[in-house]
Write an enzyme that holds these catalytic residues in place. Structure first.
Site, PDB file in Angstrom:
ATOM      1  N   HIS A 156       0.836  -1.220   0.000  1.00  0.00           N
ATOM      2  CA  HIS A 156       0.000   0.000   0.000  1.00  0.00           C
ATOM      3  C   HIS A 156       0.866   1.264   0.000  1.00  0.00           C
ATOM      4  CE1 HIS A 156      -3.335  -2.690   1.290  1.00  0.00           C
ATOM      5  NE2 HIS A 156      -2.360  -3.260   1.965  1.00  0.00           N
ATOM      6  N   SER A 277      15.626  21.007 -16.951  1.00  0.00           N
ATOM      7  CA  SER A 277      14.456  21.844 -17.165  1.00  0.00           C
ATOM      8  C   SER A 277      14.906  23.123 -17.857  1.00  0.00           C
ATOM      9  CB  SER A 277      13.821  22.177 -15.818  1.00  0.00           C
ATOM     10  OG  SER A 277      13.092  23.386 -15.896  1.00  0.00           O
ATOM     11  N   LYS A 283      16.951  21.259 -11.763  1.00  0.00           N
ATOM     12  CA  LYS A 283      16.245  20.024 -12.071  1.00  0.00           C
ATOM     13  C   LYS A 283      17.086  18.971 -12.786  1.00  0.00           C
ATOM     14  CE  LYS A 283      12.485  19.106 -11.431  1.00  0.00           C
ATOM     15  NZ  LYS A 283      11.218  19.434 -12.081  1.00  0.00           N
ATOM     16  N   GLU A 290      10.042   7.861 -17.044  1.00  0.00           N
ATOM     17  CA  GLU A 290       8.697   8.434 -17.208  1.00  0.00           C
ATOM     18  C   GLU A 290       8.120   8.088 -18.578  1.00  0.00           C
ATOM     19  OE1 GLU A 290       8.179  12.657 -15.387  1.00  0.00           O
ATOM     20  OE2 GLU A 290      10.275  12.434 -15.909  1.00  0.00           O
TER      21      GLU A 290
END
Ligand code: ARG
Length: 456
Positions: A156, A277, A283, A290
């Site tokens: 979970h 970025s 970043k 992804e």
């Protein structure tokens, strides 16, 4: 421009129809397979005396010339000739004259296109199996170096019980192993020859399908000509296997995204596999995992598209079947790209052993082990669970972890607690105690690694 099938027509095809029905923009990917299939077909026609051996040789040499031109990029595909099959036939006739028109004897585009797809998917399935093994090897290598690396195991997404990082990675090894087995098994159904089925009913020519199967290294021929030309189960099966494989890559990618976040810092992805970025200078984004996760959607889409195309199609060939190709190519290319990147992404991933180890000392994931501790001393597990639940509430209130509680605090919950409980609760003990078959103890992981090595 005259059509190869133009005899029955009195009008030119509407240009919009030409471009709407043409598949050459995408089925040109089957050019090599189409020529390979034609070479086997014409060889058989010659051997069976359906054409003369001189005609056979002329056609073979014409096809080989086209193959060479294909490799040197000299060919221009014509949308007027609709698809790869008629483009190549037209090129052949241009190359060797009217005798080229004998190639299509005893054959239809329906059994031809199905054969091309079988050849293509056989080749690509083998490529994908090899790529999958590279991913498995990367997982296995990381696992070997991380048997003693302990991190929280979650259920979970809540801290559950500590595990070895090797154990966590090997879970993915076995998922990919099942994907590989499925791909290997699917080859049995891919490796069946449709050619010789004709348009749908077979042919009046004395062809030898088994000979063509032998020439193209197929294990068998379709026993039913109608099934042969309209079966796309082998593509559905491929897309299903691919979808499951994408699920696995996506789940692993999701974990890599989470693990590499500032909140977790369990791993660091190599700079070479991350991007920055355009506005935020600090970043370092995990774009590769992804995108692996994101590309899952298109593969599911390809599966659902083909399921939908096939549902309700009457036998035998219908033009709808032409829609089987783009999704298949897209999935093949998506898998090739994804697997090719996943292997080095895993290879270069840096494991922050200390961060992982620290995480397990700052949670209550050793609670099951104190329950087990009391259970071993004869307390029924259910009662032990209740007692430890109370201890956990008590510890949380005091702002302590289970290893920080004093012995007199433990004794207020049960007289059975002794000094050895502290040893029992260390992450190393907790992980090392799970020696049941397939468990996370080092000995079991070593067994798993041995087993895994037999699979690659
Ligand atoms: N381009 C077609 C396809 O991909 C080839 C088969 C065409 N057959 C036909 N009877 N129109 O399905």
């Amino acid at each position: 421009m005259a059509k190869l099938w133009g005899g029955r027509f009195t009008k030119e095809t509407n240009k919009l129809v030409d471009s709407f029905t043409a598949s050459i923009s995408f089925d040109q990917k089957l050019a090599e397979e189409d020529i390979e299939g034609s070479l086997a077909h014409v060889q058989m026609l010659g051997e069976c005396g359906i054409i003369t051996s001189d005609e056979m040789e002329k056609i073979k040499s014409g096809l080989n010339t086209i193959l060479k031109k294909l490799n040197t990029g000299e060919i221009e595909w014509q949308v007027q000739h609709e698809d790869i099959h008629m483009n190549i036939e037209k090129l052949l006739i241009d190359e060797i004259g009217p005798v080229g028109g004998k190639l299509h004897t005893g054959r239809s585009r329906n059994d031809q296109v199905a054969t091309d797809m079988h050849l293509y998917l056989r080749k690509k399935t083998n490529v994908l199996i090899t790529l999958l093994e590279k991913v498995q090897t990367a997982l296995l290598d990381q696992a070997k170096g991380n048997i003693d690396t302990i991190l929280p195991g979650y259920t979970h997404l809540q801290r559950a019980q500590p595990v070895s990082f090797a154990h966590h990675l090997l879970a993915y090894f076995w998922m990919f192993e099942r994907d590989k087995e499925r791909l290997q098994d699917s080859l049995k159904r891919i490796n069946i020859l449709p050619l010789g089925a004709g348009a749908l009913a077979g042919t009046t020519f004395p062809i030898d399908r088994d000979r063509v199967a032998e020439l193209l290294a197929f294990d068998d021929v379709y026993p039913n000509s109608m099934d042969a030309v309209s079966d796309r189960d082998f593509i559905l099966e491929f897309l299903s296997i691919a979808s499951i494989l994408m699920v696995h890559m996506s789940r692993l990618s999701e974990e890599m995204v989470i693990w590499s976040s500032q909140e977790f810092q369990f791993i660091e992805l190599d700079d070479a596999f991350c991007t920055g970025s355009s506005i935020m200078p600090q970043k370092k984004n995990p774009d590769v995992p992804e995108l692996l996760r994101g590309k899952t959607g298109r593969v599911f889409g390809d599966l659902v598209s083909l399921l939908t195309v096939l549902k309700g199609l009457p036998l035998a060939y219908n033009k709808d079947l032409q829609e089987d190709k783009e999704g298949m190519f897209d999935t093949v290319e998506t898998l090739e790209g994804s697997l090719t990147l996943l292997a080095p992404l895993l290879d270069t991933m840096v494991v922050n052993t200390d961060k992982m180890r620290k995480a397990v000392t700052q949670d209550y994931s050793n609670a099951t082990d104190i329950a087990d501790y009391l259970a071993v001393k004869g307390v029924p597990f259910r009662e032990a669970h209740e007692i430890i639940g109370k201890i956990v509430i008590y510890a949380i209130e005091k702002g302590k972890y289970l290893l920080d509680l004093q012995m007199d605090e433990y004794k207020t919950f049960s007289p059975l607690f002794k000094e050895d409980v502290y040893e029992y609760l260390t992450p190393e003990h907790v992980v090392g105690a799970r020696t049941s078959k397939g468990g996370t103890a080092a000995g079991q992981i070593e067994q798993q690694i041995k087993l895994a090595e037999n699979h690659i």
